[in-house]
Scaffold this active site. Structure first.
Site, PDB file in Angstrom:
ATOM      1  N   GLY A  46       0.872  -1.175   0.000  1.00 34.94           N
ATOM      2  CA  GLY A  46       0.000   0.000   0.000  1.00 34.94           C
ATOM      3  C   GLY A  46       0.908   1.223   0.000  1.00 34.94           C
ATOM      4  N   ARG A  87      10.282  -1.596  -5.050  1.00 34.99           N
ATOM      5  CA  ARG A  87       9.073  -1.599  -5.891  1.00 34.99           C
ATOM      6  C   ARG A  87       9.036  -0.250  -6.613  1.00 34.99           C
ATOM      7  NH1 ARG A  87       3.548  -3.492  -3.353  1.00 34.99           N
ATOM      8  NH2 ARG A  87       3.181  -4.126  -5.514  1.00 34.99           N
ATOM      9  N   ASP A 233      -1.359   4.561  -6.471  1.00 34.12           N
ATOM     10  CA  ASP A 233       0.068   4.375  -6.169  1.00 34.12           C
ATOM     11  C   ASP A 233       0.898   5.554  -6.640  1.00 34.12           C
ATOM     12  OD1 ASP A 233      -1.032   1.464  -6.131  1.00 34.12           O
ATOM     13  OD2 ASP A 233       0.870   1.514  -5.049  1.00 34.12           O
ATOM     14  N   LYS A 244      -3.703  -0.389  -8.623  1.00 33.14           N
ATOM     15  CA  LYS A 244      -3.758  -1.853  -8.773  1.00 33.14           C
ATOM     16  C   LYS A 244      -4.367  -2.272 -10.099  1.00 33.14           C
ATOM     17  CE  LYS A 244      -2.376  -4.284  -6.574  1.00 33.14           C
ATOM     18  NZ  LYS A 244      -1.045  -4.862  -6.863  1.00 33.14           N
TER      19      LYS A 244
HETATM   20  O1  MRU Z   1       0.459  -4.196  -4.651  1.00 29.57           O
HETATM   21  P1  MRU Z   1      -0.139  -3.416  -3.510  1.00 29.57           P
HETATM   22  O2  MRU Z   1      -0.990  -4.251  -2.619  1.00 29.57           O
HETATM   23  O3  MRU Z   1       0.908  -2.623  -2.760  1.00 29.57           O
HETATM   24  O4  MRU Z   1      -1.100  -2.369  -4.240  1.00 29.57           O
HETATM   25  C1  MRU Z   1      -1.790  -1.433  -3.450  1.00 29.57           C
HETATM   26  C2  MRU Z   1      -2.690  -0.544  -4.241  1.00 29.57           C
HETATM   27  O5  MRU Z   1      -2.765  -0.625  -5.442  1.00 29.57           O
HETATM   28  C3  MRU Z   1      -3.436   0.494  -3.470  1.00 29.57           C
HETATM   29  O6  MRU Z   1      -4.631   0.824  -4.131  1.00 29.57           O
HETATM   30  C4  MRU Z   1      -2.589   1.776  -3.359  1.00 29.57           C
HETATM   31  O7  MRU Z   1      -1.287   1.489  -2.948  1.00 29.57           O
HETATM   32  C5  MRU Z   1      -3.198   2.749  -2.411  1.00 29.57           C
HETATM   33  S1  MRU Z   1      -3.159   2.160  -0.737  1.00 29.57           S
HETATM   34  C6  MRU Z   1      -3.887   3.384   0.197  1.00 29.57           C
END
Ligand code: MRU
Length: 345
Positions: A46, A87, A233, A244
């Protein structure tokens, strides 16, 4: 209530999200390479939580490297680079890492540098807690009573240092007495929706259904979705949104069915240095995350799989960006510049 990470006795303590919902397991990370591993493996995940993890990673590195002050700053920069690139898509990881690194570089002695990096990491945590609250309340005010809201991935307390972003809006509305029903998309392939969002919603007592990602269009066609709210993100300077994988599909479906599509993100996720979505690097993850499921192969051996973790939704499909500076409407370019320019939470 769910909590993603905290600092205790010289260690970064993270809730291992790969074990949820079956096991609540806290990991004590004492060395910075452990932070890199936890980020890569999505034990901590996240965007906002990654920002804090990156900053604490630098603090751990500074403490470790201070034992041998020779070329301290150079070695710290190398550690920060490894953390930052664990990442690539969530801008908060680079942002948090760089904030802690800059704080450390401002200190003349290695020991002070470690203290400064740690203090900066603590500040990031406090700021995110406030930002989540502010954006959640701003979004909740505009949500109608009784809305049925579809969301993707996990954007709650587990993904942040506060009450969450998209999920935070739903929580704030619920706590303010509005009735809400959530459709949580399972979020293939790592099931952040099925494993994490459902877990948070149950704790909060908010009514919900878990749905497969592919059900979104049919639910909209049946008139069962009043709004889609997702996180981000990285938000580019023109309002294009990386989030996502599956977010873009939802945005297109929303436009077809005339369902409002909202993106909720703190200003720490806005990256004015990235002009538009084309400039965003989208993380590709191991094919085995798709060809295997819960430890079992689900495709013939050797099946090639494309595993993009994120996609980019063009700004023209976004109806509102809900931020800690308020609910922004198109055109997003000037709105984002003004919000970031005057950002104070
Ligand atoms: O791969 P992840 O679980 O880190 O992806 C998270 C997301 O896509 C969330 O929507 C984004 O990070 C916002 S979290 C408040």
């Amino acid at each position: 209530m769910a909590r993603s990470l905290f600092w205790e006795d010289g260690a970064l303590v993270v809730l291992d999200q790969t074990q949820l919902p079956h096991r609540v397991e806290w990991l004590r990370l004492r060395r910075w390479p452990e932070v890199v591993e936890a980020v890569r493996a999505l034990r901590v995940r996240g965007a906002p939580a990654l920002g804090a993890a990156g900053a604490y990673g630098v603090a751990l590195a500074a403490r470790e490297l201070a034992a041998n002050p020779q070329e301290f700053h150079e070695r710290l920069r190398q550690a920060a680079e490894a953390i930052r690139s664990a990442r690539p898509t969530a801008v908060n990881l680079a942002w948090g890492t760089d904030r802690a690194l800059r704080a450390a570089e401002g200190a003349p002695e290695a020991e002070q540098a470690a203290e400064s990096a740690l203090a900066e990491a603590h500040r990031i945590v406090q700021e995110d807690e406030r930002a989540c609250r502010a954006l959640a309340e701003a979004g909740a005010r505009e949500l109608g009573d009784g809305e049925r809201v579809l969301t993707l991935c996990n954007t709650g307390a587990l993904a942040t240092l506060g009450i969450g972003t998209a999920l935070g809006i739903l929580r704030a509305a619920w706590e303010a007495g509005k009735r809400v029903h959530v459709y949580a998309c399972e979020t293939r392939p790592l099931l952040q929706g099925a494993r994490l969002t459902t877990w948070e919603l149950r704790e909060l007592g908010i009514p919900f259904h878990l749905v497969v990602d592919a059900a979104a269009g049919w639910l909209m066609a049946r008139g069962r979705v009043d709004r889609v709210v997702v996180g981000a993100d990285r938000v580019a300077a023109n309002g294009d949104v990386a989030n996502k994988i599956g977010t873009y599909t939802l945005a297109v479906l929303c436009r077809h069915h005339r369902v409002p599509f909202w993106v909720a993100a703190p200003l720490s996720t806005v990256d004015l240095a990235t002009p538009d979505g084309q400039a965003i690097r989208v993380e590709e993850r191991a094919p085995e995350e798709v060809t295997w499921f819960a430890g079992c192969p689900v495709a013939p051996e050797g099946t090639p799989a494309l595993n993009y973790a994120f996609d980019v939704t063009p700004a023209e499909l976004v109806d509102a960006l809900v931020t800690d500076a308020g609910v922004l409407r198109p055109p997003f370019g000037p709105a984002l510049r003004a919000a970031v320019g005057g950002a104070r939470v």
